[in-house]
Design a protein around this motif. Structure first.
Motif, mmCIF file in Angstrom:
data_model
loop_
_atom_site.group_PDB
_atom_site.id
_atom_site.type_symbol
_atom_site.label_atom_id
_atom_site.label_comp_id
_atom_site.label_asym_id
_atom_site.label_seq_id
_atom_site.Cartn_x
_atom_site.Cartn_y
_atom_site.Cartn_z
ATOM 1 N N PRO A 1 17.144 59.825 33.259
ATOM 2 C CA PRO A 1 18.410 59.728 33.998
ATOM 3 C C PRO A 1 18.293 59.219 35.422
ATOM 4 C CG PRO A 1 18.229 61.832 32.846
ATOM 5 C CD PRO A 1 16.906 61.161 32.725
ATOM 6 N N PRO A 2 17.205 59.428 36.167
ATOM 7 C CA PRO A 2 17.196 58.936 37.554
ATOM 8 C C PRO A 2 17.304 57.430 37.686
ATOM 9 C CG PRO A 2 15.495 60.586 37.241
ATOM 10 C CD PRO A 2 16.029 60.245 35.889
ATOM 11 N N PHE A 3 17.040 56.670 36.589
ATOM 12 C CA PHE A 3 17.038 55.218 36.702
ATOM 13 C C PHE A 3 18.453 54.677 36.525
ATOM 14 C CE2 PHE A 3 12.774 56.078 34.766
ATOM 15 C CZ PHE A 3 12.143 56.073 35.989
ATOM 16 N N VAL B 1 6.012 59.403 39.805
ATOM 17 C CA VAL B 1 5.177 58.493 39.018
ATOM 18 C C VAL B 1 6.031 57.615 38.113
ATOM 19 C CG1 VAL B 1 3.327 58.324 37.325
ATOM 20 C CG2 VAL B 1 3.205 60.046 39.125
ATOM 21 N N PHE B 2 6.899 58.228 37.326
ATOM 22 C CA PHE B 2 7.687 57.470 36.364
ATOM 23 C C PHE B 2 8.664 56.490 37.010
ATOM 24 C CE2 PHE B 2 7.087 60.932 32.932
ATOM 25 C CZ PHE B 2 5.856 60.395 32.625
ATOM 26 N N PRO B 3 9.317 56.807 38.139
ATOM 27 C CA PRO B 3 10.199 55.793 38.745
ATOM 28 C C PRO B 3 9.491 54.507 39.149
ATOM 29 C CG PRO B 3 10.697 57.965 39.631
ATOM 30 C CD PRO B 3 9.456 58.121 38.808
ATOM 31 N N VAL B 4 8.173 54.543 39.312
ATOM 32 C CA VAL B 4 7.416 53.337 39.649
ATOM 33 C C VAL B 4 6.737 52.749 38.414
ATOM 34 C CG1 VAL B 4 5.545 52.414 41.071
ATOM 35 C CG2 VAL B 4 7.045 54.194 41.980
ATOM 36 N N LEU B 5 6.239 53.608 37.541
ATOM 37 C CA LEU B 5 5.466 53.135 36.391
ATOM 38 C C LEU B 5 6.361 52.591 35.283
ATOM 39 C CD1 LEU B 5 2.745 52.819 34.994
ATOM 40 C CD2 LEU B 5 2.966 55.177 34.184
ATOM 41 N N LEU B 6 7.479 53.248 34.985
ATOM 42 C CA LEU B 6 8.312 52.810 33.866
ATOM 43 C C LEU B 6 8.959 51.448 34.110
ATOM 44 C CD1 LEU B 6 9.961 56.132 32.677
ATOM 45 C CD2 LEU B 6 7.966 54.953 31.782
ATOM 46 N N PRO B 7 9.475 51.131 35.295
ATOM 47 C CA PRO B 7 9.931 49.746 35.508
ATOM 48 C C PRO B 7 8.821 48.717 35.362
ATOM 49 C CG PRO B 7 10.869 51.193 37.169
ATOM 50 C CD PRO B 7 9.858 52.008 36.426
ATOM 51 N N ALA B 8 7.596 49.102 35.736
ATOM 52 C CA ALA B 8 6.475 48.173 35.557
ATOM 53 C C ALA B 8 6.202 47.949 34.072
ATOM 54 C CB ALA B 8 5.228 48.717 36.257
ATOM 55 N N LEU B 9 6.261 48.999 33.278
ATOM 56 C CA LEU B 9 6.064 48.849 31.828
ATOM 57 C C LEU B 9 7.177 48.008 31.205
ATOM 58 C CD1 LEU B 9 4.946 52.480 30.889
ATOM 59 C CD2 LEU B 9 3.508 50.444 31.021
ATOM 60 N N LEU B 10 8.404 48.217 31.670
ATOM 61 C CA LEU B 10 9.515 47.418 31.139
ATOM 62 C C LEU B 10 9.352 45.945 31.506
ATOM 63 C CD1 LEU B 10 12.185 47.501 29.622
ATOM 64 C CD2 LEU B 10 13.333 47.938 31.796
ATOM 65 N N ALA B 11 8.936 45.668 32.750
ATOM 66 C CA ALA B 11 8.692 44.274 33.155
ATOM 67 C C ALA B 11 7.534 43.674 32.360
ATOM 68 C CB ALA B 11 8.406 44.214 34.652
ATOM 69 N N MET B 12 6.521 44.476 32.034
ATOM 70 C CA MET B 12 5.398 43.984 31.240
ATOM 71 C C MET B 12 5.859 43.609 29.835
ATOM 72 S SD MET B 12 1.950 45.962 30.015
ATOM 73 C CE MET B 12 2.956 46.907 28.853
ATOM 74 N N PHE C 1 -3.407 35.833 22.130
ATOM 75 C CA PHE C 1 -2.641 35.306 23.253
ATOM 76 C C PHE C 1 -3.447 35.559 24.523
ATOM 77 C CE2 PHE C 1 -1.034 39.323 21.599
ATOM 78 C CZ PHE C 1 -1.336 40.189 22.632
ATOM 79 N N ARG C 2 -3.101 34.850 25.586
ATOM 80 C CA ARG C 2 -3.822 34.949 26.851
ATOM 81 C C ARG C 2 -3.235 35.989 27.793
ATOM 82 N NH1 ARG C 2 -1.998 29.368 29.950
ATOM 83 N NH2 ARG C 2 0.260 29.669 29.786
ATOM 84 N N PHE C 3 -2.094 36.557 27.462
ATOM 85 C CA PHE C 3 -1.442 37.532 28.334
ATOM 86 C C PHE C 3 -2.239 38.827 28.338
ATOM 87 C CE2 PHE C 3 1.663 40.998 28.924
ATOM 88 C CZ PHE C 3 2.096 40.677 30.196
ATOM 89 N N ASN C 4 -2.514 39.345 29.541
ATOM 90 C CA ASN C 4 -3.260 40.587 29.718
ATOM 91 C C ASN C 4 -2.329 41.599 30.360
ATOM 92 O OD1 ASN C 4 -5.043 42.676 30.454
ATOM 93 N ND2 ASN C 4 -6.746 41.249 30.615
ATOM 94 N N GLY C 5 -1.975 42.650 29.599
ATOM 95 C CA GLY C 5 -1.038 43.645 30.106
ATOM 96 C C GLY C 5 -1.593 44.436 31.277
ATOM 97 N N CYS C 6 -2.877 44.742 31.262
ATOM 98 C CA CYS C 6 -3.482 45.506 32.368
ATOM 99 C C CYS C 6 -3.452 44.691 33.664
ATOM 100 C CB CYS C 6 -4.906 45.903 32.004
ATOM 101 S SG CYS C 6 -5.022 47.053 30.611
ATOM 102 N N ASP C 7 -3.749 43.395 33.568
ATOM 103 C CA ASP C 7 -3.681 42.550 34.763
ATOM 104 C C ASP C 7 -2.259 42.461 35.297
ATOM 105 O OD1 ASP C 7 -6.339 42.180 34.450
ATOM 106 O OD2 ASP C 7 -6.206 40.121 33.702
ATOM 107 N N PHE C 8 -1.288 42.378 34.403
ATOM 108 C CA PHE C 8 0.110 42.301 34.842
ATOM 109 C C PHE C 8 0.533 43.592 35.528
ATOM 110 C CE2 PHE C 8 4.653 42.830 34.305
ATOM 111 C CZ PHE C 8 5.145 41.597 34.693
ATOM 112 N N LEU C 9 0.159 44.742 34.961
ATOM 113 C CA LEU C 9 0.518 46.012 35.591
ATOM 114 C C LEU C 9 -0.147 46.165 36.953
ATOM 115 C CD1 LEU C 9 0.434 48.545 32.613
ATOM 116 C CD2 LEU C 9 2.428 47.726 33.859
ATOM 117 N N THR C 10 -1.410 45.748 37.056
ATOM 118 C CA THR C 10 -2.106 45.853 38.340
ATOM 119 C C THR C 10 -1.417 45.008 39.401
ATOM 120 O OG1 THR C 10 -4.196 46.187 37.161
ATOM 121 C CG2 THR C 10 -4.330 45.559 39.469
#
Length: 285
Positions: free
Chosen positions: A25-27, A116-127, A142-151
């Motif tokens: 709900p906070p989002f 934690v979640f207000p910052v991490l969950l938007p990053a996961l959604l963008a990933m 594929f060449r996409f690296n999810g860990c690199d994108f999150l970092t």
């Protein structure tokens, strides 16, 4: 009431993202017409609806008197006679969220939900959205690296340290240090090239293959092969040629020249000349 307009086709991906966002709900959630239970969206039909009603909330009104008695063409449209048209009401302002708990005294669950979640969950959604653009759900490799994108995403969107919006993954200090200690192997060209680049390479190879199959090109390639075989080791062939055509006493001359040099007699002499001095120059009358 019914809203006359273009009815959106439900998308499975958007439904999954919406359900995922509703779990926290906070989002902030984008407002949708489906949130109102009193509004029914009707697909616009030119045969049944007038273009004037497109995008409006319309409801037919039943009255005892004639609906055209008080009609004013300067204010309304004839197609709206007998209907009530309303604009979409403004969205209700969201309620102010409660203040977050203290970091040092809150429970682990509260810390995760508020810090934690207000910052991490938007990053996961963008990933996930970026992975969809890279067509990761359609391919096995594929060449996409999810860990690199999150970092990179978390480094850029750190609320405590502004000014990182333009930084890339290679600009992060700890990433440079880790890559220097543990370098990654290069990616294969099948993952580096785009579909357009791969299509150009494949088409150029196919055109070259079709050209090389022609009879005149085959004849030229056979001539080139014979020419390379004849001119292989050309240096050795030249040396052997001169050995065969040199005089018989050439080796004896070379041996005697070596002996003279070893005995202190140079094999050649140098001549030094001087320009005439002014006294020695002939006088001209």
């Amino acid at each position: 009431m019914s809203l006359i307009g273009e009815k959106k086709i439900p998308n499975l991906w958007e439904e999954i993202c919406k359900e995922f966002a509703l779990m926290r709900p906070p989002f902030k959630i984008e407002e949708d017409d489906n949130e109102s239970i009193a509004t029914d969206i009707i697909e616009y039909n030119p045969a049944a609806h007038s273009p004037v009603m497109f995008g409006h909330i319309a409801e037919k009104v039943d009255v005892d008197s004639s609906t055209a008695e008080n009609f004013d063409p300067a204010v309304s449209h004839p197609a709206c006679v007998g209907y009530t048209l309303l604009q979409k009401p403004p969205p209700t302002p969201p309620a102010s969220p409660p203040p977050p708990p203290d970091k040092k005294t809150c429970t682990p669950r509260e810390y995760l939900e508020h810090y934690v979640f207000p910052v991490l969950l938007p990053a996961l959604l963008a990933m996930l959205k970026q992975a969809k653009k890279e067509r990761c759900f359609e391919r096995r490799r594929f060449r996409f690296n999810g860990c690199d994108f999150l970092t990179e995403y978390l480094w850029r969107h750190n609320p405590n340290i502004p000014g990182r919006e333009e930084d890339n993954l290679e600009d992060i200090p700890f990433v440079r240090r880790i890559l220097a200690e543990h370098p990654r192997p290069p990616l294969p060209l099948s993952l580096v090239w785009t579909e357009f680049q791969a299509a150009i390479v494949i088409q150029s190879f196919w055109r070259g293959y079709k050209i090389r199959k022609e009879e005149r090109i085959q004849e030229l390639r056979a001539w080139q092969r014979e020419w390379r075989e004849e001119n292989a080791n050309i240096k050795d062939k030249v040396e052997n040629f001169w050995k065969e055509h040199e005089p018989e006493h050439a080796e004896e001359l070379q041996r005697s020249a070596k002996l003279r040099r070893s005995a202190g007699h140079p094999a050649c002499f140098r001549l030094r000349t001087w320009s005439p001095s002014p006294e020695r120059r002939p006088q001209t009358s």
